[in-house]
Structure formats: C-alpha cells, structure tokens
Scaffold this motif. Structure first.
Motif, mmCIF file in Angstrom:
data_model
loop_
_atom_site.group_PDB
_atom_site.id
_atom_site.type_symbol
_atom_site.label_atom_id
_atom_site.label_comp_id
_atom_site.label_asym_id
_atom_site.label_seq_id
_atom_site.Cartn_x
_atom_site.Cartn_y
_atom_site.Cartn_z
ATOM 1 N N PRO A 177 0.803 -1.236 0.000
ATOM 2 C CA PRO A 177 0.000 0.000 0.000
ATOM 3 C C PRO A 177 0.832 1.282 0.000
ATOM 4 C CG PRO A 177 -0.991 -1.612 1.456
ATOM 5 C CD PRO A 177 0.317 -2.200 1.004
ATOM 6 N N ARG A 180 2.329 1.747 -3.403
ATOM 7 C CA ARG A 180 1.296 2.102 -4.380
ATOM 8 C C ARG A 180 1.026 3.599 -4.348
ATOM 9 N NH1 ARG A 180 -2.029 -2.480 -2.557
ATOM 10 N NH2 ARG A 180 -3.511 -0.992 -1.682
ATOM 11 N N GLU A 202 -6.498 -0.507 -13.404
ATOM 12 C CA GLU A 202 -6.103 -0.763 -12.022
ATOM 13 C C GLU A 202 -7.189 -1.560 -11.301
ATOM 14 O OE1 GLU A 202 -4.065 -1.371 -9.121
ATOM 15 O OE2 GLU A 202 -3.036 0.155 -10.328
ATOM 16 N N SER A 204 -6.851 -2.025 -7.825
ATOM 17 C CA SER A 204 -6.910 -1.478 -6.471
ATOM 18 C C SER A 204 -7.799 -0.231 -6.462
ATOM 19 C CB SER A 204 -5.504 -1.123 -5.974
ATOM 20 O OG SER A 204 -4.689 -2.267 -5.924
ATOM 21 N N ASP A 206 -8.733 1.652 -4.073
ATOM 22 C CA ASP A 206 -8.261 2.782 -3.282
ATOM 23 C C ASP A 206 -7.363 3.676 -4.121
ATOM 24 O OD1 ASP A 206 -6.410 0.690 -3.366
ATOM 25 O OD2 ASP A 206 -5.422 1.332 -1.517
#
Length: 268
Positions: A177, A180, A202, A204, A206
């Motif tokens: 994380p 990222r 993507e 992810s 978030d």
C-alpha cells in the motif's frame, strides 16, 4: 485540450465481442482510470490504443493522428509511453543505462554498435531519474533494486520519449500500500508538471479513487458509465455489475478520499 479521442471502438474474437462500440476522450493534464470486472474488455481496449491489437471498427485519434493500424513502435514515436503490469527492465544494466537504452531507441540509434548506452544522453537520463527519485541509484544494476524502485525506473523509461500520453497497465500490481501511493503520487506530480495525459487500468480501488480525475467503467465489452469518482461511486449500474453493494463501494471511496487528502497536503 482533448489529446485522445476513441470513437465507436470494437474488437471481436470469433463470435465474442470483447469490446463493443465504446467511445471516450482524454485531455492533457488528466488521469483517466479504465476499470471493470474480469472479462470486461479493459485489456483489449488498452492494447488497441497501444497498437498491440488492431481494432475491427472505430477510430483512435491521438494528437490529430489516427492510431488504428499503426504498430506499437510507431505509436511510441508519436509520443505515447507505456508501463506494464510486470515491470520490464534490463536487469544486468544499470538504472541509468536502462533509461539511456530507451533514449537510444527513440533517437533511432539502438543498433549503432559503436555507441554504448552509457555514453548516450547521460545528463538527460539523470534528470529523468531525479524526477522519479532514483538519481542516487543511477549506477546500480536493476537486478539489485527493490520492486518498488524497479517500477520507478520503468516510469522513467516510459518518459524517455517525452510522451504526451502515458499508458499504465495496472501500475501498482504487486506493490505494498505505501509503495502504491508513493508511485501514484509521483505520477500525478508528473502529470501536473508536464501536462501529461494518463490512461491507466487498475484493480486497487483505493488507488483509483485517490488519484483518478475521471473513470470509465466497462462491463461485457460495453461502456456502462463514465464520470468523476463521486459520480461513479453513486452510479447504480456500476454498483450492480462491479462492486456489489453500494455500502462496500462507499467505504472504498471514503478510504481513498482520505489518502487523496493526505497526498494533497503533503505536496501543497
């Protein structure tokens, strides 16, 4: 200014329509996320823009040039950079030499056997590495780098042809994380500094909600929604086919908003 215009784009494999008449635009200085469930047509769309697949119908106009029918190298020379889901670098070369190899290719001198990569535009390569926070490791072999640093080098390589459009295929895949957010914050900074346009896929969410200016959502080859993150968050069709319950979706968006606020405060 609209830099990329995709109109009625379509691609079939046998009797299956992988991409079915989608249209969207991308402006300079904008990050556009291309998302959707597995089998939605994301990779097919991405690879048609990059020239790895030829569209069966429609057009892809970049900076006034039609890209349909052009090869990836031709598209790259027109000012389109790309990063990959799995970072691609020459492990045995130094960080700087990886960037210099891309510069040699762009200048049409890759096969000049008398010219060593280490001698070609080193100052420009170091300037790019400085932008991505890798100048201090310029003379280290890529094989010695942590994965997050390899992704930064790949970003510098993608910038070696001074692109106007950057295609990023799952840029944070395999990253922790913190890594990222660091990579995407850097990408957003480059977008602002250089006026780049970025199209990225993507998984992810978030990352998507924290950094995308707009989002386009595909399902079964068709575009079902496009708009700003909050508009997508509240879109009933997106919640139904992609995210399940709206409650889960809202939690993701709220978490991403916190990340975005923190990034904004850090870079202000």
């Amino acid at each position: 200014m609209t830099l990329l215009k995709v109109d009625n784009l379509g691609k079939s494999f046998g009797g299956v329509k992988a991409v079915d008449g989608i249209s969207f635009e991308l402006k300079a200085g904008e990050l556009l996320a291309l998302i959707g469930p597995n089998g939605a047509g994301k990779s097919t769309t991405f690879n048609m823009v990059n020239g790895q697949l030829k569209a069966d119908q429609g057009s892809i106009v970049f900076d006034g040039h039609e890209l349909v029918g052009q090869k990836p190298r031709e598209i790259w020379r027109k000012g389109v950079g790309r990063t990959f889901q799995i970072a691609e670098t020459f492990a045995s070369l130094t960080v700087a030499e990886n960037v210099q190899m891309a510069m040699l290719s762009h200048d049409g001198k890759l096969f000049s056997m008398w010219r060593r990569a280490a001698d070609h535009k080193r100052d420009e390569a170091l300037a790019l590495l400085d932008q991505v926070g890798m100048k201090a490791q310029a003379d280290r072999p890529c094989s010695e780098l942590a994965y997050g640093d390899v992704k930064r080098v790949e970003l510098a390589i993608a910038m070696a042809n001074a692109p106007k459009l950057l295609l990023m295929d799952e840029p944070t895949a395999g990253m922790a994380p913190k890594e990222r957010n660091s990579l995407m914050a850097l990408t957003k900074e480059l977008v602002v500094q250089r006026g780049l346009a970025v199209l990225f896929t993507e998984h992810s969410m978030d990352v998507v909600f924290a950094y995308a200016d707009r989002m386009i959502v595909l399902a079964r080859g068709r575009l079902i929604a496009q708009g700003k993150p909050l508009e997508i968050r509240d879109h009933p069709k997106v919640q139904e086919v992609y995210f399940g319950s709206g409650k889960t979706f809202e939690k993701i968006a709220e978490k991403a908003a916190e990340v975005n606020a923190a990034v904004g405060a850090a870079t202000a």
